[in-house]
Design a protein around this motif. Structure first.
Motif, PDB file in Angstrom:
ATOM      1  N   PRO A 552      55.292  73.210  31.977  1.00 41.78           N
ATOM      2  CA  PRO A 552      54.003  73.904  32.120  1.00 41.78           C
ATOM      3  C   PRO A 552      52.929  73.034  32.766  1.00 41.78           C
ATOM      4  CG  PRO A 552      54.916  74.244  29.928  1.00 41.78           C
ATOM      5  CD  PRO A 552      55.726  73.186  30.570  1.00 41.78           C
ATOM      6  N   LEU A 553      52.938  71.732  32.437  1.00 43.51           N
ATOM      7  CA  LEU A 553      51.936  70.827  33.005  1.00 43.51           C
ATOM      8  C   LEU A 553      52.164  70.629  34.500  1.00 43.51           C
ATOM      9  CD1 LEU A 553      49.557  68.956  32.329  1.00 43.51           C
ATOM     10  CD2 LEU A 553      51.211  67.145  31.896  1.00 43.51           C
ATOM     11  N   ALA A 554      53.415  70.433  34.911  1.00 48.38           N
ATOM     12  CA  ALA A 554      53.726  70.260  36.332  1.00 48.38           C
ATOM     13  C   ALA A 554      53.392  71.513  37.123  1.00 48.38           C
ATOM     14  CB  ALA A 554      55.206  69.899  36.499  1.00 48.38           C
ATOM     15  N   ALA A 555      53.713  72.692  36.566  1.00 47.13           N
ATOM     16  CA  ALA A 555      53.411  73.942  37.268  1.00 47.13           C
ATOM     17  C   ALA A 555      51.916  74.133  37.435  1.00 47.13           C
ATOM     18  CB  ALA A 555      54.015  75.115  36.501  1.00 47.13           C
ATOM     19  N   ALA A 556      51.137  73.813  36.389  1.00 48.43           N
ATOM     20  CA  ALA A 556      49.685  73.967  36.485  1.00 48.43           C
ATOM     21  C   ALA A 556      49.101  72.996  37.499  1.00 48.43           C
ATOM     22  CB  ALA A 556      49.054  73.753  35.108  1.00 48.43           C
ATOM     23  N   ALA A 557      49.569  71.730  37.491  1.00 48.27           N
ATOM     24  CA  ALA A 557      49.050  70.737  38.444  1.00 48.27           C
ATOM     25  C   ALA A 557      49.365  71.140  39.880  1.00 48.27           C
ATOM     26  CB  ALA A 557      49.649  69.369  38.129  1.00 48.27           C
ATOM     27  N   TYR A 558      50.588  71.606  40.117  1.00 53.17           N
ATOM     28  CA  TYR A 558      50.941  72.027  41.473  1.00 53.17           C
ATOM     29  C   TYR A 558      50.123  73.253  41.895  1.00 53.17           C
ATOM     30  CZ  TYR A 558      53.507  73.655  45.512  1.00 53.17           C
ATOM     31  OH  TYR A 558      53.825  74.065  46.779  1.00 53.17           O
ATOM     32  N   GLY A 559      49.965  74.207  40.979  1.00 51.42           N
ATOM     33  CA  GLY A 559      49.190  75.392  41.329  1.00 51.42           C
ATOM     34  C   GLY A 559      47.765  75.048  41.718  1.00 51.42           C
ATOM     35  N   ILE A 560      47.133  74.133  40.976  1.00 48.96           N
ATOM     36  CA  ILE A 560      45.749  73.740  41.289  1.00 48.96           C
ATOM     37  C   ILE A 560      45.707  72.988  42.617  1.00 48.96           C
ATOM     38  CG2 ILE A 560      43.841  72.281  40.511  1.00 48.96           C
ATOM     39  CD1 ILE A 560      44.680  72.958  37.638  1.00 48.96           C
ATOM     40  N   ALA A 561      46.649  72.056  42.836  1.00 51.08           N
ATOM     41  CA  ALA A 561      46.659  71.274  44.077  1.00 51.08           C
ATOM     42  C   ALA A 561      46.892  72.161  45.293  1.00 51.08           C
ATOM     43  CB  ALA A 561      47.732  70.192  43.988  1.00 51.08           C
ATOM     44  N   THR A 582      47.286  61.728  39.582  1.00 49.67           N
ATOM     45  CA  THR A 582      47.595  60.512  38.833  1.00 49.67           C
ATOM     46  C   THR A 582      47.694  60.830  37.340  1.00 49.67           C
ATOM     47  OG1 THR A 582      45.250  59.961  38.644  1.00 49.67           O
ATOM     48  CG2 THR A 582      46.459  59.022  40.512  1.00 49.67           C
ATOM     49  N   VAL A 583      48.454  59.988  36.638  1.00 52.30           N
ATOM     50  CA  VAL A 583      48.631  60.116  35.195  1.00 52.30           C
ATOM     51  C   VAL A 583      47.939  58.950  34.511  1.00 52.30           C
ATOM     52  CG1 VAL A 583      50.284  60.181  33.291  1.00 52.30           C
ATOM     53  CG2 VAL A 583      50.793  61.356  35.431  1.00 52.30           C
ATOM     54  N   GLY A 584      47.004  59.271  33.578  1.00 54.14           N
ATOM     55  CA  GLY A 584      46.339  58.251  32.793  1.00 54.14           C
ATOM     56  C   GLY A 584      46.962  58.111  31.424  1.00 54.14           C
ATOM     57  N   ASP A 585      46.167  57.609  30.483  1.00 54.70           N
ATOM     58  CA  ASP A 585      46.685  57.402  29.126  1.00 54.70           C
ATOM     59  C   ASP A 585      46.959  58.717  28.408  1.00 54.70           C
ATOM     60  OD1 ASP A 585      46.535  54.710  29.509  1.00 54.70           O
ATOM     61  OD2 ASP A 585      44.523  54.527  28.652  1.00 54.70           O
ATOM     62  N   ASP A 586      46.093  59.679  28.651  1.00 54.42           N
ATOM     63  CA  ASP A 586      46.222  60.914  27.884  1.00 54.42           C
ATOM     64  C   ASP A 586      46.062  62.167  28.723  1.00 54.42           C
ATOM     65  OD1 ASP A 586      43.613  60.568  28.544  1.00 54.42           O
ATOM     66  OD2 ASP A 586      42.795  60.891  26.530  1.00 54.42           O
ATOM     67  N   GLU A 636      38.296  69.028  41.105  1.00 57.04           N
ATOM     68  CA  GLU A 636      38.956  68.104  40.186  1.00 57.04           C
ATOM     69  C   GLU A 636      39.344  68.837  38.901  1.00 57.04           C
ATOM     70  OE1 GLU A 636      38.419  63.632  38.246  1.00 57.04           O
ATOM     71  OE2 GLU A 636      36.764  64.594  39.317  1.00 57.04           O
ATOM     72  N   ALA A 637      40.560  68.575  38.440  1.00 59.83           N
ATOM     73  CA  ALA A 637      41.056  69.153  37.181  1.00 59.83           C
ATOM     74  C   ALA A 637      41.643  68.031  36.337  1.00 59.83           C
ATOM     75  CB  ALA A 637      42.105  70.220  37.443  1.00 59.83           C
ATOM     76  N   VAL A 638      41.363  68.080  35.049  1.00 58.99           N
ATOM     77  CA  VAL A 638      41.898  67.116  34.090  1.00 58.99           C
ATOM     78  C   VAL A 638      42.740  67.893  33.080  1.00 58.99           C
ATOM     79  CG1 VAL A 638      41.377  65.351  32.370  1.00 58.99           C
ATOM     80  CG2 VAL A 638      39.894  65.615  34.381  1.00 58.99           C
ATOM     81  N   LEU A 639      44.039  67.596  33.030  1.00 57.80           N
ATOM     82  CA  LEU A 639      44.971  68.317  32.162  1.00 57.80           C
ATOM     83  C   LEU A 639      45.535  67.354  31.122  1.00 57.80           C
ATOM     84  CD1 LEU A 639      46.973  70.161  34.981  1.00 57.80           C
ATOM     85  CD2 LEU A 639      44.901  70.924  33.812  1.00 57.80           C
ATOM     86  N   PRO A 640      45.429  67.679  29.824  1.00 56.60           N
ATOM     87  CA  PRO A 640      45.990  66.797  28.789  1.00 56.60           C
ATOM     88  C   PRO A 640      47.506  66.745  28.894  1.00 56.60           C
ATOM     89  CG  PRO A 640      45.250  68.865  27.823  1.00 56.60           C
ATOM     90  CD  PRO A 640      44.773  68.869  29.242  1.00 56.60           C
ATOM     91  N   LEU A 641      48.067  65.567  28.595  1.00 57.11           N
ATOM     92  CA  LEU A 641      49.514  65.415  28.674  1.00 57.11           C
ATOM     93  C   LEU A 641      50.228  66.218  27.591  1.00 57.11           C
ATOM     94  CD1 LEU A 641      49.855  61.606  29.441  1.00 57.11           C
ATOM     95  CD2 LEU A 641      50.068  63.534  31.011  1.00 57.11           C
ATOM     96  N   THR A 642      49.527  66.504  26.479  1.00 54.99           N
ATOM     97  CA  THR A 642      50.066  67.379  25.432  1.00 54.99           C
ATOM     98  C   THR A 642      49.264  68.659  25.466  1.00 54.99           C
ATOM     99  OG1 THR A 642      50.616  65.461  24.080  1.00 54.99           O
ATOM    100  CG2 THR A 642      50.610  67.613  22.988  1.00 54.99           C
TER     101      THR A 642
END
Length: 658
Positions: A552-561, A582-586, A636-642
């Protein structure tokens, strides 16, 4: 629950009065029974009435003593009056029997046999039911006042020994006793559920006790009917009074009340058995001692079975569901299975806990302290019970005891056991809400995809096909007269057809790119760069993501990009843009910047922008769109890893003009 006057203080009782009054009633009743036993057989035929009076003295003496030990209450003093009256009547009856068998003069004291029981016994069903309440009498003051007047009138009639006046007084008492029973039943129906507990039994007990005096006014009724009826109703009325008084304002003596009430009910039950067997065999067996021996044997045989049966009923009456919380838990579990509205389910659960445990209030709070459901109005010290599921804490159940009471160990334990059912209900409602939100998101995503496809067909492919038709018609018109021009037109139409085919492929890849599922986010972004480069738009990609991102996270990131790049290519006027994933701590960050004309401050968000924002927010992330420095647009979008909705399907990407 334990009765208290205020925080940390025990309720104001009268232990000395309790011991004195209760002990006096018991001594009088036992003395009467002892005199009767010493006297031996008698021709007075009053042993059943003496048994009734002695039972009244013993039962109500114990009941009044237990209540007075913790609370000074008018009902307790009336019960004491009844017990002492019964004890005096039993003593007078025992003395009368003893004097008769010894050829002695009974004297004036023997008259107490017919008088001492009157005021207390009549007050039981004419006055006491009106006073068994938590709130002041108010306009209902006339109820006990009329009952007191009828009690006094009956006592005076008994003293005068005028049979007609006495029968009229008994008739009025019976009628008003039925009125009192109706009044209690009406109060039960009109009162809140917490204040109506036990009033139904009190109404039945009042009516039965009033009707037990009907045989007194019937000359042809057998002599044994009246005492047997009195014994039967005495087995019900004390328990009914205690079930109401102790459940409302006179709690705090659970163990003592349980034992006292059990002893009272058991004594009355065995007394009824003894009286019934003695009366029945007395008609068939000429020797009185045989009937009495058979009755005693029946009492011995039935003592243990009756004790077990009465013990369950007494515990249920005194403790309610606190003695058996699993019964309410089963009912709450049934409600969970039949629930259709999450909000109503939570309200029903907390109300069931509050009414079953007879609490003042119950409040269900989330982990953040938000009130999810509430029942009652809290005024006292609260007890908080944490709620947890297999995934961790889910909320807190907060309960307060009713005024004048405190939560005892039994109630706390029952509350903790029922809390697990409430936790299950809370998890169920949250799951239902998440499912409903997911369903709405999927429905919205499908509608957006359909709008995208419709727009592409209507605004892109549809007009171009119409133009192709016109172009082919032009070729047909010029192929004979100017073959060279016809070939040039066909070449132009072929190039345009190639571009439209690529547009259709672009839309298809944007909706559901196969490479995203097969090779991951970085590969899908690289393909996006290549595709845009082929169309003449340069995308400078910087991607630092792993291969183990949740789908779900990969699909959302690709859709936004992809949506951000598509908007930049179509509307910014720039020749390219920069994409950083990019992937940060959280969190996973997606940033797209172009150096085009920018977006006016007054511009409304289009379908594409709304789709990007919804994608970020449905995973618990954030989305921003604004001007770049010195010009252009930054998305810019910030998506939590969980993700907040981990495990919930995420809609595929949508492409649309912003």
């Amino acid at each position: 629950m334990t009765a208290v006057d205020g925080p940390g203080r025990a309720a104001s009782g009268a232990p000395r009065q309790a011991v004195f009054l209760g002990g006096t009633a018991w001594l009088l009743a036992l003395a009467g029974l002892l005199l009767f036993a010493v006297a031996g057989p008698s021709a007075l035929d009053d042993e059943l009435f003496l048994l009734v009076d002695a039972t009244v003295g013993l039962v109500y003496g114990a009941t009044a003593g237990v209540v007075l030990w913790r609370r000074r209450h008018p009902v307790a003093y009336l019960l004491a009056l009844t017990s002492i009256g019964g004890g005096l009547a039993a003593l007078a009856g025992g003395w009368r029997t003893y004097a008769h068998t010894r050829a002695l003069e009974a004297g004036p004291f023997g008259d107490w046999f017919g008088l001492a029981w009157v005021p207390g016994t009549l007050a039981l069903f004419l006055v006491v039911p009106w006073l068994v309440r938590e709130r002041p009498l108010g306009r209902a003051w006339w109820g006990p006042a009329v009952g007191a007047v009828l009690t006094a009138a009956t006592l005076v009639s008994s003293v005068l020994l005028d049979v007609r006046v006495l029968m009229a007084a008994f008739g009025a008492a019976v009628l008003y006793g039925l009125v009192t029973a109706v009044g209690v039943e009406l109060r039960r129906r009109r009162s809140p559920e917490a204040e109506a507990v036990g009033l139904g039994w009190l109404a039945v007990g009042t009516a039965v006790m009033a009707l037990s005096f009907v045989p007194v006014m019937v000359p042809l009724a057998p002599s044994w009917v009246t005492p047997v009826l009195h014994l039967a109703c005495q087995a019900l009325f004390p328990a009914a009074v205690l079930s109401v008084v102790l459940r409302q304002r006179l709690w705090g003596i659970e163990l003592a009340v349980s034992r006292a009430l059990l002893a009272a009910v058991l004594t009355l039950g065995l007394a009824v058995v003894y009286a019934a067997v003695t009366a029945a065999l007395g008609r068939l067996v000429p020797a009185a001692w045989i009937a009495q021996a058979a009755a005693a044997a029946a009492v011995v045989l039935l003592a243990q079975p009756l004790r077990h049966r009465f013990e369950r009923q007494v515990h249920r009456m005194v403790y309610g569901v606190a003695d058996d919380p699993w019964r309410t838990a089963s009912r709450m579990g049934t409600a969970l299975g039949r629930a259709s509205d999450p909000d109503l389910l939570l309200s029903s659960l907390v109300e069931t806990v509050g009414t079953a445990l007879r609490l003042e209030s119950v409040t269900l709070r989330s982990e953040q302290g938000q009130v999810l459901a509430a029942w009652g109005t809290p005024t006292g010290t609260a007890l908080s019970v944490p709620l947890a599921s297999s995934t961790g804490p889910v909320g807190t159940l907060v309960a307060t005891a009713r005024p004048g009471e405190a939560l005892d160990t039994r109630t706390r334990r029952a509350l903790e056991e029922l809390a697990s059912v409430v936790a299950s209900g809370l998890v169920l409602t949250r799951t239902a809400r998440d499912l409903e939100q997911s369903r709405r998101r999927l429905t919205t995503a499908r509608l957006q995809e359909r709008r995208v496809v419709r727009r592409e067909l209507h605004d892109g492919l549809g007009p171009w096909l119409a133009g192709l038709r016109l172009g082919l018609a032009g070729v047909a018109n010029t192929v004979d007269s100017d073959p060279a021009a016809a070939r040039a037109m066909l070449h132009t139409l072929q190039e345009e057809l190639d571009r439209r085919i690529e547009d259709v492929r672009t839309v298809a890849r944007t909706l559901l790119p196969p490479v995203l599922e097969e090779l991951g986010l970085e590969a899908a972004l690289s393909e996006l760069v290549t595709r845009q480069a082929a169309a003449g738009f340069e995308v400078r990609l910087r991607a630092e993501v792993g291969a183990d991102l949740p789908a779900p996270l990969a699909a959302a990131a690709y859709g936004i990009a992809s949506e951000a790049v598509l908007n930049a290519a179509r509307h910014s006027g720039a020749t390219g843009c920069d994409i950083e994933v990019t992937v940060g701590d959280d969190a996973l960050r997606v940033r797209c910047r172009d150096d085009g004309v920018g977006v006016p401050a007054t511009a409304a968000a289009g379908v594409g922008t709304r789709a990007m924002r919804e994608r970020a927010e449905e995973l618990g992330g954030s989305f921003t769109r604004g001007p770049a420095d010195p010009h252009g647009t930054v998305v810019e979008a910030v998506l939590p890893l969980t993700p907040a909705t981990e495990g919930v399907p995420v809609a595929p990407a949508t492409a649309a003009r912003s």
